[in-house]
Design an enzyme around this catalytic site. Sequence first.
Site, PDB file in Angstrom:
ATOM      1  N   CYS A  94       0.869  -1.202  -0.087  1.00  0.00           N
ATOM      2  CA  CYS A  94       0.024   0.158   0.139  1.00  0.00           C
ATOM      3  C   CYS A  94       0.853   1.137  -0.023  1.00  0.00           C
ATOM      4  O   CYS A  94       1.389   1.547  -1.016  1.00  0.00           O
ATOM      5  CB  CYS A  94      -0.922   0.020   1.194  1.00  0.00           C
ATOM      6  SG  CYS A  94      -2.478   1.110   1.042  1.00  0.00           S
ATOM      7  N   HIS A 191      -3.825  -6.119   1.912  1.00  0.00           N
ATOM      8  CA  HIS A 191      -3.325  -6.078   3.154  1.00  0.00           C
ATOM      9  C   HIS A 191      -3.903  -7.435   3.541  1.00  0.00           C
ATOM     10  O   HIS A 191      -4.129  -8.322   2.562  1.00  0.00           O
ATOM     11  CB  HIS A 191      -4.160  -4.949   4.001  1.00  0.00           C
ATOM     12  CG  HIS A 191      -3.644  -3.595   3.893  1.00  0.00           C
ATOM     13  ND1 HIS A 191      -2.454  -3.302   4.477  1.00  0.00           N
ATOM     14  CD2 HIS A 191      -4.330  -2.491   3.294  1.00  0.00           C
ATOM     15  CE1 HIS A 191      -2.297  -1.805   4.008  1.00  0.00           C
ATOM     16  NE2 HIS A 191      -3.180  -1.638   3.284  1.00  0.00           N
TER      17      HIS A 191
END
Length: 240
Positions: A94, A191
């Site tokens: 991310c 994630h």
Amino acid sequence: MATSTLRLVWLYPDLLSTYGDRGNLLVLAHRARARGIDVEPMQVRSDQHVPHGADLYLLGGGEDGPQAVAAERLLDDGALTKAANAGKPILAICAGYQLLGESFYANGRCYPGLGILDLRSDRGPSRAVGEIAGETAPMLGLGSITGFENHGGRTHLGEAVQPLAQVSAGIGNDGVTEGAWAGHVIGTYMHGPALARNPRLADLLLAWAMGINPNQLAPIDDTWPEALRNERFGALSNAE
């Protein structure tokens, strides 16, 4: 491999650590130890120097402010860029993924990235939140990937990188592709943590760190990771 002990470095947990990304370090250490491989997991804070000579580096996600600080300190330090140039494996998640590129947006402005990956990130029209899945590049041998995304950015790939996957659910980079890879560097919006859901990706990183083919790693019991993967893919199928 240069040493008999694998040194796994999780960078800047004080700045980049959201949505369970520390789990990637734990998964790598567990899968190595299950095969009798000695590992030394290290957490390196943003006020410490990035160690030279580690075998694998990890970056997690974070908010805009910490992301900008992390990029500035990594640029000043220089060791992560040298590690990438030396072929050391890096997994970036991310915000960590974005800052490996040429530029990214945070706090309403554009910041320079490390330039390790040929990509740039900006803001998208909406926030991408939810399950993400896709089919990875065949040459990586990873099959389908699954994760959870929560980001406002969109990432545009250059010619010197390949997408990690073609998106089948979620947004990823732009609704078409997810993540990027070049050499031994992988960036992704997943994630979850990513490696708990994708054990083949964990083993690929371990193999790169050891300088071997993933097929040379001894098999271990993946009953629970596969059950998690099946549950997540099943949830996506039921939602269609």
